[in-house]
Structure formats: C-alpha cells, structure tokens
Scaffold this active site. Structure first.
Site, PDB file in Angstrom:
ATOM      1  N   TYR A   1      -2.017 -90.816  29.509  1.00 58.55           N
ATOM      2  CA  TYR A   1      -3.326 -90.856  30.184  1.00 58.55           C
ATOM      3  C   TYR A   1      -3.553 -89.562  30.958  1.00 58.55           C
ATOM      4  CZ  TYR A   1      -6.795 -92.081  33.755  1.00 58.55           C
ATOM      5  OH  TYR A   1      -7.886 -92.077  34.593  1.00 58.55           O
TER       6      TYR A   1
ATOM      7  N   LYS B   1      -6.314 -86.525  30.329  1.00 56.28           N
ATOM      8  CA  LYS B   1      -7.285 -86.078  31.338  1.00 56.28           C
ATOM      9  C   LYS B   1      -7.144 -84.576  31.593  1.00 56.28           C
ATOM     10  CE  LYS B   1      -9.723 -89.672  32.662  1.00 56.28           C
ATOM     11  NZ  LYS B   1     -11.144 -89.733  32.312  1.00 56.28           N
TER      12      LYS B   1
ATOM     13  N   ILE C   1     -16.830 -98.077  37.730  1.00 51.62           N
ATOM     14  CA  ILE C   1     -17.449 -97.013  38.525  1.00 51.62           C
ATOM     15  C   ILE C   1     -18.880 -96.759  38.037  1.00 51.62           C
ATOM     16  CG2 ILE C   1     -17.300 -94.579  39.207  1.00 51.62           C
ATOM     17  CD1 ILE C   1     -14.220 -94.820  38.922  1.00 51.62           C
TER      18      ILE C   1
HETATM   19  P1  NAD Z   1     -13.864 -98.656  33.053  1.00 46.78           P
HETATM   20  O1  NAD Z   1     -12.926 -98.946  31.949  1.00 46.78           O
HETATM   21  O2  NAD Z   1     -14.320 -99.777  33.913  1.00 46.78           O
HETATM   22  O3  NAD Z   1     -15.133 -97.883  32.509  1.00 46.78           O
HETATM   23  C1  NAD Z   1     -15.092 -97.016  31.394  1.00 46.78           C
HETATM   24  C2  NAD Z   1     -16.226 -97.412  30.454  1.00 46.78           C
HETATM   25  O4  NAD Z   1     -16.275 -96.469  29.395  1.00 46.78           O
HETATM   26  C3  NAD Z   1     -16.037 -98.786  29.820  1.00 46.78           C
HETATM   27  O5  NAD Z   1     -17.148 -99.623  30.084  1.00 46.78           O
HETATM   28  C4  NAD Z   1     -15.904 -98.494  28.327  1.00 46.78           C
HETATM   29  O6  NAD Z   1     -16.492 -99.506  27.514  1.00 46.78           O
HETATM   30  C5  NAD Z   1     -16.601 -97.155  28.188  1.00 46.78           C
HETATM   31  N1  NAD Z   1     -16.126 -96.343  27.065  1.00 46.78           N
HETATM   32  C6  NAD Z   1     -14.849 -95.953  26.833  1.00 46.78           C
HETATM   33  N2  NAD Z   1     -14.788 -95.183  25.741  1.00 46.78           N
HETATM   34  C7  NAD Z   1     -16.057 -95.075  25.262  1.00 46.78           C
HETATM   35  C8  NAD Z   1     -16.647 -94.413  24.149  1.00 46.78           C
HETATM   36  N3  NAD Z   1     -15.905 -93.714  23.288  1.00 46.78           N
HETATM   37  N4  NAD Z   1     -17.978 -94.512  23.967  1.00 46.78           N
HETATM   38  C9  NAD Z   1     -18.751 -95.227  24.828  1.00 46.78           C
HETATM   39  N5  NAD Z   1     -18.236 -95.891  25.910  1.00 46.78           N
HETATM   40  C10 NAD Z   1     -16.914 -95.815  26.117  1.00 46.78           C
HETATM   41  O7  NAD Z   1     -13.137 -97.541  33.977  1.00 46.78           O
HETATM   42  P2  NAD Z   1     -13.483 -97.016  35.452  1.00 46.78           P
HETATM   43  O8  NAD Z   1     -12.407 -97.477  36.357  1.00 46.78           O
HETATM   44  O9  NAD Z   1     -14.895 -97.303  35.763  1.00 46.78           O
HETATM   45  O10 NAD Z   1     -13.266 -95.451  35.242  1.00 46.78           O
HETATM   46  C11 NAD Z   1     -14.333 -94.561  34.956  1.00 46.78           C
HETATM   47  C12 NAD Z   1     -13.755 -93.160  34.780  1.00 46.78           C
HETATM   48  O11 NAD Z   1     -13.084 -92.748  35.980  1.00 46.78           O
HETATM   49  C13 NAD Z   1     -12.725 -93.043  33.674  1.00 46.78           C
HETATM   50  O12 NAD Z   1     -12.880 -91.797  33.060  1.00 46.78           O
HETATM   51  C14 NAD Z   1     -11.393 -93.115  34.397  1.00 46.78           C
HETATM   52  O13 NAD Z   1     -10.371 -92.477  33.684  1.00 46.78           O
HETATM   53  C15 NAD Z   1     -11.751 -92.365  35.672  1.00 46.78           C
HETATM   54  N6  NAD Z   1     -10.881 -92.702  36.803  1.00 46.78           N
HETATM   55  C16 NAD Z   1     -10.882 -93.982  37.294  1.00 46.78           C
HETATM   56  C17 NAD Z   1     -10.054 -94.300  38.359  1.00 46.78           C
HETATM   57  C18 NAD Z   1     -10.016 -95.690  38.946  1.00 46.78           C
HETATM   58  O14 NAD Z   1      -9.198 -95.905  39.855  1.00 46.78           O
HETATM   59  N7  NAD Z   1     -10.846 -96.634  38.500  1.00 46.78           N
HETATM   60  C19 NAD Z   1      -9.223 -93.304  38.917  1.00 46.78           C
HETATM   61  C20 NAD Z   1      -9.249 -92.021  38.384  1.00 46.78           C
HETATM   62  C21 NAD Z   1     -10.094 -91.730  37.332  1.00 46.78           C
END
Ligand code: NAD
Length: 321
Positions: free
Chosen positions: A157, A161, A18
């Site tokens: 998870y 959240k 995202i």
């Molecule tokens: P993703 O894993 O592709 O992206 C998360 C990024 O955060 C990764 O690149 C990771 O390296 C980085 N990261 C994690 N912990 C870190 C830290 N301590 N310091 C620095 N960087 C860190 O996930 P996504 O699908 O892009 O999701 C983004 C957000 O949206 C997340 O919070 C996820 O929980 C939330 N979300 C996603 C979805 C979905 O369907 N993709 C749905 C609901 C919520």
C-alpha cells in the site's frame, strides 16, 4: 462582500469515507460536485450507497459509476465535465489487504492515478489534490516532516502511494497543474472505514465481542474527519503553490490511551493482545507546521471529543457497521 468562486470539482472515490464527507462540504460551500466511484467491494457496497444518499440530503451533485482503470471512459468523462479541480481520493486503502493482494494496489492506486492525471491534463484542469498517506514514511522516529519520505516503505500500500506521488510530480510538470499531495494520517469519525482499528473495535464492542489488538507500544496520529476535510478545503481555496503537505492532528495517541478511552464507553471491554502484523508501522506522528504555514490549517477536534462523536454515531447507525 467577497464572492465565493463556484468551482467545478471532480471527487474521485466520492462514495467512500473521506470522499462523501468532502462532497457534502463542497456542496454546502456552493461548488459543483462530480463524484466518480465504482463502488469497489473492498468493504460493503451498501455502506457506500448509504454514503451517496447522505450526500444527497445536502444538495444536488453528479455521480458516475465509473472504474478509473478504464482509460478511455475516464478520459471521455473528464473531457465531458471539464473540471476546474480534481480531488483524487479513489484507491484501494488498507495495509493488511495490500500484503495479500499487492498487484491490485498497482492497478487501483497507481494505474488508476495515471489515468486520472492524463485525463485531467487533456480536460484542461488546473488544480489536483492527491490523497497520499502517512504510510510513505515507513518506520522512522517522528514527528515526520514532508522531506522524510524517501521510499523506505514497508507495505505494498505504502509503495503504491509513494509511486503514485512520483507520477503526480511527472504530470505536474507535463501539464502545469497546481499539484498538492496531501498525506493523511489515520482518519476516523462518523462513517469511518470499517476495516480500520477504531471502526472495527467500536463495532465489536457494541456487539459485546472481544477485540484483538496487534502489537505493543503502537501509536497513531489519529485525525478527525472534519479536520481532514478542512485541510482539503483549504488546499482547494487558499492561494498556494504545488507542494506536499501532512494533514494530521500532530498528536500521536498510544494504543493504551485509545483502549482507556474506549473503556469509558464500554466498561466490560475484553481485549486479546497479539504481536504486530507485517506492514504495520509502529508509530505515526505528523509534523503539521508546513500545512499551518501554507494553508492556515489548524486541527480543531481533540481525540476524546472525536472518539465520543464516533461512538455516538456508531450506536445510532449500528445497522451500517
Ligand atoms: P474508501 O475506501 O472509503 O474510499 C475510496 C473510494 O474509492 C471507494 O468508495 C471506492 O469504491 C473508490 N474507488 C477505488 N478504486 C476506484 C476506481 N478504480 N475507480 C472508481 N472508484 C474507485 O477510503 P477512504 O478512507 O475514504 O480513503 C480515501 C483516500 O485517502 C484513499 O486514497 C486512501 O488511500 C487515502 N488515505 C486514507 C486514510 C484513512 O485513514 N482513511 C489515511 C491516509 C490516506
């Protein structure tokens, strides 16, 4: 002509799925983007590096390889940048892994969020967008309105959240941030996460492998990445108050419909059906009327079109799946 205000925006997790789409959009809209991402190995680091390269092709941005669990470095970085707004996407995502490693979620989804909130306050930021999830609704009958999240969650998870959301409320009060908690519903599209159903299925189908479907009768409010980015962008730019908002499609798609649509692209598809996994909710369904009212949010991409785009992307980028 109205002048667009150029904002200094930190995108945590900007090398992720995202975050990288958001960074491209913000750069295109003329904002100054600061990505903080530690390239966590939850999935391929090569894929995350490729996300960063993709962003570069849209314009200049700043990048810090920083783990937000490091409180001092996070504080120093935020104070150095002095952002107007922060979109906090960094987290460990995924329900299944959270059942295996719950304590990692306490670190990456709760503690790191507290570090971001404290640093944002000390750095004088005025606006925070926090990425929460439909998983906070647990197993209930939809459509889910924002008031229906009461902590009856069924995975570490989701618990992390929901807890992080509570910390957002605490710091909103302490520092007077405009705090917008966005609950995303199953996001898919090009560069979608490889651990999620659609990404995993398409990869296996391209390779001619059998796919495994967990649980009968499941449904998901699949939301196309462009609609999610639009929701975040509106939150950053439209005059609105602190609030919790569902950002979804508002149209749940059953697993059977997903499989039928995939069969259009992969007619020889073979399916192995298994019982549902612990922690997985049966059905998600977003009530998006509040986001429509407050932001003018309107999802635009229907599921068939979104899936066609995703399959097309996957076939062109097989090496990154
Ligand atoms: P993703 O894993 O592709 O992206 C998360 C990024 O955060 C990764 O690149 C990771 O390296 C980085 N990261 C994690 N912990 C870190 C830290 N301590 N310091 C620095 N960087 C860190 O996930 P996504 O699908 O892009 O999701 C983004 C957000 O949206 C997340 O919070 C996820 O929980 C939330 N979300 C996603 C979805 C979905 O369907 N993709 C749905 C609901 C919520």
């Amino acid at each position: 002509m109205t002048e667009v205000l150029r904002l200094k925006i930190i995108v945590t997790g900007g090398a992720g799925f995202i975050g990288s789409h958001l960074a491209k959009n913000l750069i295109q809209e003329g904002h100054e983007v600061y990505i903080i991402d530690c390239l966590h190995p939850y999935y391929s680091i090569e894929r995350k590096r490729k996300h960063l390269t993709n962003i570069e092709s849209h314009g200049a941005f700043h990048y810090s390889d920083l783990n937000l669990l490091n409180q001092d470095e996070t504080m120093a970085e935020f104070i150095r940048i002095r952002p107007d707004a922060i979109v906090h996407l960094a987290a460990l995502p995924g329900v299944a892994y959270s059942i295996e490693k719950p304590l990692e979620y306490v670190d990456f989804d709760i503690k790191a969020t507290i570090n971001v909130l404290e640093a944002a306050g000390k750095a004088g930021a005025s606006k925070i967008v926090f990425a929460s999830s439909s998983s906070v609704y647990g197993n209930q009958e939809g459509p889910f309105t924002e008031e229906m999240a009461v902590g009856k969650v069924i995975s570490p998870y989701a618990a992390s959240k929901f807890s992080a959301e509570s910390f957002c409320h605490v710091y909103e009060d302490l520092y007077g941030f405009q705090m917008n908690i966005l609950r995303f519903f199953t996001v898919y599209g090009p560069w979608g996460r490889p651990d999620m159903a659609i990404g995993k299925f398409i990869k296996q189908l391209i390779r001619g492998e059998e796919i495994t479907v967990f649980g009968e009768g499941r449904a998901r409010d699949f939301t196309y990445i462009e609609d999610i980015i639009h929701g975040i962008y509106l939150t950053l730019t439209v005059q609105t108050n602190s609030d919790i908002l569902n950002i979804g499609s508002g149209r749940p798609i059953t697993m059977d419909t997903l499989l039928q649509e995939l069969k259009q692209h992969f007619p020889d598809m073979k399916i192995n059906k298994e019982t549902s996994r612990t922690g997985d909710v049966l059905k998600t369904w977003a009530d998006i009327s509040k986001a429509k009212r407050q932001l003018g949010y309107e999802p635009k991409v229907d599921f068939k079109k979104g899936l066609d785009e995703t399959v097309k992307w996957a076939k062109e980028n097989e090496v990154f799946l």
